[in-house]
Each structure stands twice: as structure tokens, then as C-alpha cells.
Design an enzyme around this catalytic site. Sequence first.
Site, PDB file in Angstrom:
ATOM      1  N   CYS A 238      36.110  -2.237   1.062  1.00  0.00           N
ATOM      2  CA  CYS A 238      36.117  -2.486   2.516  1.00  0.00           C
ATOM      3  C   CYS A 238      35.701  -3.935   2.725  1.00  0.00           C
ATOM      4  CB  CYS A 238      35.169  -1.532   3.233  1.00  0.00           C
ATOM      5  SG  CYS A 238      35.508   0.222   2.959  1.00  0.00           S
ATOM      6  N   ALA A 239      36.484  -4.851   2.187  1.00  0.00           N
ATOM      7  CA  ALA A 239      36.071  -6.254   2.076  1.00  0.00           C
ATOM      8  C   ALA A 239      35.960  -6.949   3.415  1.00  0.00           C
ATOM      9  CB  ALA A 239      37.041  -7.006   1.164  1.00  0.00           C
ATOM     10  N   GLY A 242      34.972 -10.714   3.999  1.00  0.00           N
ATOM     11  CA  GLY A 242      34.637 -11.172   2.662  1.00  0.00           C
ATOM     12  C   GLY A 242      33.209 -11.569   2.395  1.00  0.00           C
ATOM     13  N   LYS A 244      30.464  -9.819   1.494  1.00  0.00           N
ATOM     14  CA  LYS A 244      29.935  -9.266   0.238  1.00  0.00           C
ATOM     15  C   LYS A 244      30.851  -9.591  -0.935  1.00  0.00           C
ATOM     16  CE  LYS A 244      27.042  -5.691   2.259  1.00  0.00           C
ATOM     17  NZ  LYS A 244      27.349  -6.020   3.678  1.00  0.00           N
ATOM     18  N   ASP A 262      41.123  -4.005   2.056  1.00  0.00           N
ATOM     19  CA  ASP A 262      40.593  -3.365   3.241  1.00  0.00           C
ATOM     20  C   ASP A 262      41.716  -2.551   3.877  1.00  0.00           C
ATOM     21  OD1 ASP A 262      37.930  -3.950   5.169  1.00  0.00           O
ATOM     22  OD2 ASP A 262      39.655  -3.117   6.204  1.00  0.00           O
ATOM     23  N   ASP A 308      31.438  -1.171   1.495  1.00  0.00           N
ATOM     24  CA  ASP A 308      30.689  -1.641   2.666  1.00  0.00           C
ATOM     25  C   ASP A 308      31.249  -0.839   3.831  1.00  0.00           C
ATOM     26  OD1 ASP A 308      29.090  -3.013   4.385  1.00  0.00           O
ATOM     27  OD2 ASP A 308      30.095  -4.942   4.171  1.00  0.00           O
ATOM     28  N   CYS A 361      25.433  -0.700   7.392  1.00  0.00           N
ATOM     29  CA  CYS A 361      24.474  -1.433   8.222  1.00  0.00           C
ATOM     30  C   CYS A 361      24.030  -0.500   9.342  1.00  0.00           C
ATOM     31  CB  CYS A 361      25.065  -2.734   8.750  1.00  0.00           C
ATOM     32  SG  CYS A 361      26.640  -2.575   9.611  1.00  0.00           S
TER      33      CYS A 361
END
Length: 433
Positions: A238-239, A242, A244, A262, A308, A361
Amino acid sequence: MTPAARLSAAIELIDAIDSQRVPAAKALKEWGTAHRYAGSGDRAAIAGLTWDVLRRRASSAWLMDSDTPRARVLGMLKLERGLDAAAIAALCDGGRFAPEPLSNAEQAALTSRTLDDAPPHVAGDYPEWLDGELAAVFGDDRVAEATAMASRAPLDLRVNTLKAKRDKLLGSLAHLGAKATPWSPLGLRIELGADARNPGIHSEEDFIKGAVEVQDEGSQLAALLSGAKPGEQVIDLCAGAGGKTLALAAMMQGKGRLIATDHDKRQLAPIYERLSRAGVHNCDIRTPKGPNDTLSDISGSADLVLIDAPCTGTGTWRRNPDAKWRMRPGALEVRLKDQAEVLDRAVPLVKPGGRIAYVTCSVLGQENGAQIAAFLARHPEFAVVPLQQTAAVLWDKAEDFLAAALVSEQGLLMTPRRTGTDGFFVSVMKKAG
């Protein structure tokens, strides 16, 4: 503009956000366009007032016993800015461009009312429907945790170790007040005052040359806890833009294979320029094309898949205070489904002995520990890796960091109150070899 005029502008903006139901960032941009005479310092100060009102929306209204834009601005000045009734009255003198003088009711509220009897969701400034979710995670500490999530966030930077060392950048960015972050060995932190202007990091030579990236310390630690190593095959599933991916590339030291993709190809648009600026040469960007699986050729070969995950973003309330008031229960249900799907999609990509690092998050248990427990029930070939092992990447600070974070059988939760970062959950799971 005088401080009193800035206060009037903030009241006007809060009224526009309420009546027009627009995001705060859009309202602030439109206000700036319509008031070009306002200097950058004025715009920064007015934005700071507006964001602080959104941070303290519920508690300010409770304090003033009124939910009008003016009442919330006045209440915020006491709760967030620490002004007493006399100081607030001095700003509201009814002069040119100043707010009208305080009424007797406003004067009494600012003098005598407190949050002592406020319900948790009011004292902690979060939507009432989330009270049960936060209580399940934090119990009686939920007000303190939520209050910390309503505070102002610093600007954190990550040093790109492919191009620079932290000690050098501490010197070259000293004019911005950059200090080393408490936990991350790669982080720099710039504290921002209530009326601080954006330090303009994007125009700094160190940023232009790719030596630093904007990234919260919690996000830096989440990437570090994934344990990516040089020579591995790593997939960032799930870039997005970018953030991470760049951190993983630096951890891999340019050795091995990094694949970024993604589900939403629009999210990948900024990644190309960011990778180029950072000097990353071992990253393959896979853009989804129609119904075909863009990762079918690498099935069962990944040492690490980083997820992510799409989430409610409750851990980023410090940076997006208006988002919490626009969040609805249906959004959580959608995200839970998305998370389960992306976790299951990662399974066939991992080789025996490989790992999945799941990151959100969010501070909500349903998106974090409960999601991991459900995944392990579906895929018993995976087991959680104790983060005491993975946290060795934090060197001598690992023990203190783990003591500060909220550690469970499913993973680790960072929060503004506990770790001084945004809210992040991390779980690393290993596939049986």
C-alpha cells in the site's frame, strides 16, 4: 493585522467551515485568496487559531456553554492558549476589526466554568460515538490520550541514509531549530509554536538533494520495526505516495529488490519523483492495470510484505483535527473490510519464513489488535513476532521505547501521550518455514 483582527478572522473562518461544511484547509485557502492584504505571518497566525479551535471544538463549547463559532474561539483561547478572562477581554474590545466585547455570560463562563464535570468525549475532544472504542483501548486514560491527540504536532524529518548522516544534518538545519528525535535514530524534529509559519523545508538544499524527507517519527519507527534488510525481496503493498517505501529503501542500502504498488494508482503519482530525489535505484513500481494481478510473477518469494493499511487515521488527529469531526461510523466499517482484504492478499506473496508487517495510523482496537487476531485465525501458518526482537533496530533505546509504547500480544501501539509520535500500530507476523 492586529491580534484582535486575527481573532475576528478566525471566528469568520470557523463560521464558514460550519455553515458551508467544507474542510478547514479549503476554507483557509479561500480566505487567503479573498484577503490578499494579509501577510504570511497573519495567515499563519489565523490558521493556527482555526486549527486550535478544531482541536478543542467540544471542550471549548462546553466551557462556554455555547456551540457558536465565537464561543468555541473564546473557549479555545482559555483551554489551548492559556489566556485568562482579562486577556481575552482585552482582545475583544469592540474596536476596529476586533470582536465585540464579552457579554456577561461569556465573562462568567471564562471565569468560573471548567471541564471537571464534562463527559469523556467532551473533555477529550472526540466524537461521542468513538467513546466505547477508545475506552476499550485506553480505559480511564482515554481522556488523557485523546487530549494529547488534540495537541499541536511538531514537524518531523527522516534522514535519508543513502545520502546523508544525521549528525551533519543537525548542523545544516540548525537554523530551523532541528533537534534529534527522542526515539528514531534517523529523525530530526522541529517544534512549532502556536503562530509558527511553515519552515519551508521543501526549499531547503538538504531536501532538494534528497537528504531528508518529511515523516513523523512514529512512521519512521513503524518502518524500522518491519526489519527490512539489505538483499531481501520486499513488497510495499500500500505504497501510496511512497513515504515508507523510501524508508525501506534506505534500510536495504540499495541491495535487494523493492517493489512498490498500491490498489489506487492515483496515489502512486508522487512516488517516482521522490524515489529519484532520494537516490533509490532498486525499486520497481507496479501500477495496477485493469483486473490483472500486478504481482502474480512474484508469488511466494517475498521476504517481507509491508502493509501500510488503509485506516480511519485516528492516530493523525494532531495534524488533521477537522477530520475527526467529519468521521462517521460507516467509515470504520469500510476500513475494516479493506484491511482484511489487503492482509489476505499479502499471504500468497510471502515465502516460508517470510514476514508481513502490518501498520496503521489508527489507535482503534478493531483496526489493530482485533484485525491481527482475526487474521491469525484465518491463517494459522503465521505467528506474531515479539517486537522485543524486532526493536533491536532501535539500539540502546529499544527497552525504553517498548516501556513507553502500549504492547500487546498482537503488536505495539504508539500514541502522542506515550511516545510523543502520531498514533501508530505495528504488528510483524512470520510465516512458518
